[in-house]
Design an enzyme around this catalytic site. Structure first.
Site, short mmCIF file in Angstrom:
data_model
loop_
_atom_site.label_atom_id
_atom_site.label_comp_id
_atom_site.label_asym_id
_atom_site.label_seq_id
_atom_site.Cartn_x
_atom_site.Cartn_y
_atom_site.Cartn_z
N SER A 45 0.83 -1.20 0.00
CA SER A 45 0.00 0.00 0.00
C SER A 45 0.86 1.25 0.00
CB SER A 45 -0.90 0.02 1.25
OG SER A 45 -1.56 1.26 1.39
N TYR A 67 -1.92 -0.86 10.36
CA TYR A 67 -2.11 -1.26 8.96
C TYR A 67 -0.87 -0.91 8.15
CZ TYR A 67 -4.01 -1.14 4.17
OH TYR A 67 -4.22 -1.33 2.82
#
Length: 288
Positions: free
Chosen positions: A180, A193
């Site tokens: 990401s 995350y």
């Protein structure tokens, strides 16, 4: 799309509970463009895609099918979404098996790999895409049960499933992991995350050091803000409304804009690319 226009074209305010359902999103994500023409880049290959019921995973499944691959998708509990993905793959003339369960459970991972091999007789492409996130504004608000669950889902299960899959991969096959933009830029509301996505990056590069010499390529894709069920399921309506506006392009991306990167990395077009990351993030500058 100009920034002036993008400021007017806000997403509708909406929210869902985790893990989110694509059928409830407004507007619906674009999965594949009519203009995308398959050319047998993945003809007769078999791909296993985690988180394949919706969003990026669904788009990858449909693109792979249009390129000639049969697929298997793993999903948590969104039965309707998974069935829709299966129908979309079959509409492309390819086979699709759907495997419902929790990838944090080793028994389920074992069973899933056995079912893929039993159904198709082989595995050529592993897409480690399943992930979850819990929005917490700063480390003091983080709940350790959420942190542990996020690590189990996003990286520990990925390592275990890959360990199983490698037994079936051979020269010319590939593994593609979803990291990401958050791993590169950081977000104070997605600390755990971001940490898992950084771990995915390290896992990709280290696994490449082992498998690259064997002809099994290991790469990653680092999406930016892509319109998937995870967004309304984890962010409040105010955030959803402005989602993606901070990018250079001034808008969120669609799954249809990410999936071709996976096709490229899975195909022979990228035969000399391994241990690398493709950034599909709306023009954000990041370190490689």
């Amino acid at each position: 799309m100009s920034k002036e226009k993008s400021k007017k074209d806000k997403l509708p305010r909406q929210s869902q509970s985790l893990p989110g359902e694509e059928s409830e999103m407004d507007p619906k994500p674009e999965i594949i463009r009519d203009s995308y023409k398959g050319s047998d880049k993945l003809k007769n290959r078999v791909a296993l895609i985690t988180g394949g019921d919706s969003g990026i995973g669904r788009a990858v499944a449909v693109h792979f099918a249009r390129e000639g691959a049969d697929v298997a998708i793993i999903y948590l509990e969104e039965d309707d979404d998974a069935q829709t993905t299966k129908e979309l793959v079959e509409k492309e003339g390819r086979k699709c098996i759907i495997l419902q369960g929790d990838i944090t459970k080793k028994e389920f991972c074992d069973k899933s790999l056995k079912e893929v091999i039993s159904s198709y007789g082989k595995l050529n492409i592993l897409i480690n895409n399943a992930a979850e996130q819990h929005v917490r504004h700063g480390i003091k608000e983080m709940k350790m049960e959420d942190v542990e669950r996020t690590f189990q889902t996003n990286i520990i299960s990925m390592i275990y499933l890959t360990k199983l899959a490698v037994e079936h991969l051979k020269k010319g096959d590939s593994i593609i992991n979803t990291t990401s933009v958050v791993a590169y830029q950081g977000r104070e509301y997605l600390i755990d995350y971001g940490a898992t996505k950084g771990a995915v990056l390290g896992f990709t590069r280290s696994l490449n050091a082992e498998l690259g010499p064997k002809g099994i390529r290991v790469n990653a894709v680092a999406p930016g803000p892509i319109w998937t069920p995870l967004i309304p399921a984890t962010f409040d309506p105010d955030h959803v409304e402005e989602f993606g506006k901070s990018t250079t392009m001034g808008r969120p991306g669609q799954p249809s804009e990410v999936a071709p990167a996976y096709v490229f990395l899975a195909s022979d077009d990228s035969s000399y690319i391994s241990g690398q990351v493709i950034h599909v993030n709306g023009g954000e500058a990041v370190g490689s």
